[in-house]
Design an enzyme around this catalytic site. Structure first.
Site, PDB file in Angstrom:
ATOM      1  N   GLU A 151       8.796 -13.572 -39.137  1.00 48.60           N
ATOM      2  CA  GLU A 151       9.568 -13.985 -40.312  1.00 48.60           C
ATOM      3  C   GLU A 151      10.903 -14.647 -39.936  1.00 48.60           C
ATOM      4  O   GLU A 151      11.974 -14.162 -40.298  1.00 48.60           O
ATOM      5  CB  GLU A 151       9.809 -12.781 -41.232  1.00 48.60           C
ATOM      6  N   GLU A 171       0.628 -10.415 -41.971  1.00 50.12           N
ATOM      7  CA  GLU A 171       0.908  -9.233 -42.793  1.00 50.12           C
ATOM      8  C   GLU A 171       0.406  -9.522 -44.202  1.00 50.12           C
ATOM      9  O   GLU A 171       0.612 -10.613 -44.728  1.00 50.12           O
ATOM     10  CB  GLU A 171       2.412  -8.927 -42.867  1.00 50.12           C
TER      11      GLU A 171
END
Length: 680
Positions: free
Chosen positions: A177, A295
């Site tokens: 991220e 994810e």
């Protein structure tokens, strides 16, 4: 004679070369192979995240509440049917922050031990640089650029050296991220620079690293068109065949956190899945670049797995997982300990586990409701549950383990299940509220549903006084369950945080406790409530066809809060227009996709703040050795004996056979010549 000796020596030297050459060149042979990346990605399906463990900030891997990783945990992951495991790693606090940037040896050995265990279970393994993305990389790229890049580079130099001889089933993900300061263009530039450093280090190192699969993320692992395009352009310019692209997916944000009245897995939530997945597929998969959803889950899980109603949650995963597989995406479940219990190695929610595992192979029939509410003050009638069959047929139905008789106890036609009045009447328990029965509906394939039957009365609220940091409303739920909550001031304007909607975020601003008969209003809610202004709270409770609404009033003065139930419902909400699902003032604007994305980012920031709180708490709890003593003793040295290697050994056997043949020829000639000399 001299000619014979020359032949013999040549045979022996050639044999020795043939035996030794494959051993010397095996790594180079592996490093020069080309991996079928589409098949590689297929072999990873499905995947699981070892979350909140090596990525936790604090003393050790237990800092955020999970126990030490054990071999048994990894074995259980494989036994559950997962084919790959993502091991998030945070290096901040586990490496020298300057100088040589050396990673702590004990910490790195623990990571290596876990990788070894996973490979021994034939799992594909992904390791990465995780929360460092926001801990020091986010601001460091702008404020301390050169040292930040060097620190990132040194992490991957050490990892590349450590794992260089590991099989290619171990892959490297550059950063989790990624997020930076600056505008979109600047942030993308920082990400490209870090990926450049990562790629150069890995590909210029030894062993299998020149061909080891690498995983590259979009900015914030988002799915916005410009971010997908930027990563696609970057991968295309690399001209590297061993790259996977990664994004994360946590669903349509209002549904994912239960805000704005989106309590159902509705068409908008479903369309979000299809729109985003089509966009990602068309950008990468259709162009030969495999995609990993590194994810997936629901953002509300950060607060609690009960933020989304159970049936709606199951319907979401029933749709999302096959949608990912239809587009050849690898999906990896984010599990920070809230799904698989790391102590007992059992699932916290068996229905959830069964749904995700079923969805790996099949669609399932899905009902409009997984509940029936029976009002204890009303006469009993037939009750209907509507199923979308998705290619399946009804097999049988049980009620509290008793098999029901079709036609007598129920009717089923075109997906419509009607539980007959007489059967419903037999369930009633006079004076009781709460769960009274379970209808177990079994189909010819897919997931089998439990329809929970509740008998309910009217919820009863009581007066309360408290403080804004944890205000609790006493409630006798009487068999009811809360769907959502609205908040308005007396003039009908919206109260509380995220004031573009009257429907507040479940868990973040309010939370029911059915065991202790309370509804808690959180400090997050009161932070945006004006002092001295009366606020009407409208609580929506689940019903078979719609939601029942009850109101409660509060007033905050400083940190003191007073609350009381509304007796006259006509005075609950002054503005009649506020009955709409999403209520917006004239000067308010419904957030567009970018605004909702910012809301998503803001929740990541809140999660990061919570992570920092956890770090401080872990520092105070000084007992790092208690769990270490329970660790299973095991060699931490890397071994490749039990690791699965690529099919590169065919040439090795051919050379060995040729060498043995030459040795035999040389030995035969030598013995023959000796006999001739003896005879002479």
């Amino acid at each position: 004679m001299k000619k014979f000796q020359l032949i013999l020596k040549t045979s022996i030297y050639l044999s020795l070369f043939i035996f030794l050459a494959p051993t010397i060149s095996l790594a180079n042979e592996t490093a020069n192979q080309t991996i079928d990346m589409e098949q590689y990605a297929e072999n990873m399906q499905p995947g699981w995240n070892l979350g909140n463990t090596y990525d936790a900030l604090g003393e050790d891997e237990t800092a955020w509440g999970n126990p030490m990783v054990t071999r048994e945990l990894i074995q259980q992951i494989a036994a559950e049917g997962f084919q790959s495991i993502r091991v998030p790693i945070t290096f901040d606090g586990r490496m020298n922050p300057s100088g040589d940037f050396a990673i702590n040896e004990e910490f790195l050995s623990r990571v290596q031990q876990t990788v070894d265990w996973a490979l021994e279970e034939d799992l594909y393994v992904m390791i990465n640089v995780h929360h460092d993305s926001w801990v020091w990389l986010q601001n460091g790229m702008e404020n301390n650029h050169d040292q930040t890049v060097e620190r990132f580079r040194r992490i991957w130099e050490q990892l590349s050296e450590r794992f260089q001889d590991y099989p290619v089933e171990l892959m490297f993900e550059s950063i989790n991220e990624p997020q930076f300061t600056g505008d979109e263009r600047q942030q993308q530039g920082y990400l490209d620079e870090l990926n450049d450093a990562f790629h150069q280090v890995v590909r210029n190192s030894n062993g299998n690293n020149p061909v080891r699969p690498i995983v590259l993320p979009t900015l914030l692992t988002g799915q916005e068109p410009e971010r997908l395009q930027a990563l696609y352009d970057y991968i295309s310019n690399l001209n590297d065949p061993h790259v996977l692209a990664t994004v994360h997916y946590y669903g349509f944000w209002p549904f994912s956190v239960n805000i704005a009245g989106v309590t159902r897995f509705n068409d908008e939530t479903k369309n979000d899945i299809d729109t985003i997945f089509n966009r990602v597929h068309d950008q990468f998969t259709a162009n030969g670049i495999p995609v990993v959803i590194g994810e997936y889950g629901l953002l509300g899980f950060d607060t609690g797995t009960d933020v989304i109603q159970q049936g709606e949650k199951l319907k979401y995963f029933e749709y999302m997982i096959p949608a990912a597989q239809d587009r050849s995406f690898v999906h990896m479940l984010w599990d920070n300990g809230q799904h698989l219990n790391r102590h007992s190695l059992n699932w916290h929610d068996a229905e959830f586990a069964q749904m995700i595992k079923t969805s790996w192979n099949s669609r399932s029939a899905v009902p409009n409701n997984n509940f029936i509410y029976l009002n204890n003050q009303e006469d009993r009638t037939d009750h209907q549950i509507d199923f979308k069959l998705n290619g399946h047929q009804l097999d049988y139905i049980k009620l509290n383990n008793q098999t029901l008789i079709a036609g007598e106890d129920y009717l089923f036609e075109d997906g419509n299940l009607i539980l007959k009045k007489e059967r419903v009447e037999a369930l009633s328990i006079e004076g009781e509220t709460g769960h009274i029965a379970t209808l177990h509906v079994v189909f010819t394939g897919g997931f089998n549903w439990d329809i929970n039957i509740y008998q309910h009365g009217a919820p009863v609220f009581q007066e309360a006084d408290g403080t804004s940091d944890n205000f609790q409303i006493p409630v006798s739920f009487e068999g009811n369950h809360l769907a959502t909550m609205e908040a308005h001031y007396e003039d009908g304007t919206i109260a509380g945080p995220q004031n573009w909607t009257s429907f507040k975020e479940f868990g973040y601003t309010f939370s029911p406790d059915y065991d202790n008969n309370t509804i808690t209003l959180t400090e997050n809610f009161f932070n945006d409530i004006e002092d001295g202004r009366e606020v009407t709270l409208t609580f929506h409770f689940w019903r078979n066809d719609n939601e029942e609404q009850l109101s409660y009033k509060i007033v905050k003065n400083g940190d003191q809060v007073t609350g009381w139930p509304v007796i006259d419902e006509e005075d609950a909400i002054p503005d009649e227009e506020n009955g709409e699902e999403i209520i917006i003032e004239e000067d308010k604007v419904v957030p567009d996709e970018d605004t909702i994305d910012e809301e998503h980012v803001s929740h990541n920031d809140e999660k990061n703040t919570n992570n920092q709180d956890k770090q401080e708490l872990a520092t105070k709890e000084n007992n790092p050795n208690s769990q270490n003593e329970q660790m299973e003793e095991s060699s931490l040295a890397p071994t490749l004996t039990n690791h699965k290697l690529p099919d590169t050994a065919t040439n090795l056997y051919s050379w060995l056979i040729a060498g043995l043949g030459l040795l035999l020829i040389g030995a035969t000639i030598f013995i023959s010549q000796r006999r001739r000399r003896v005879n002479h």
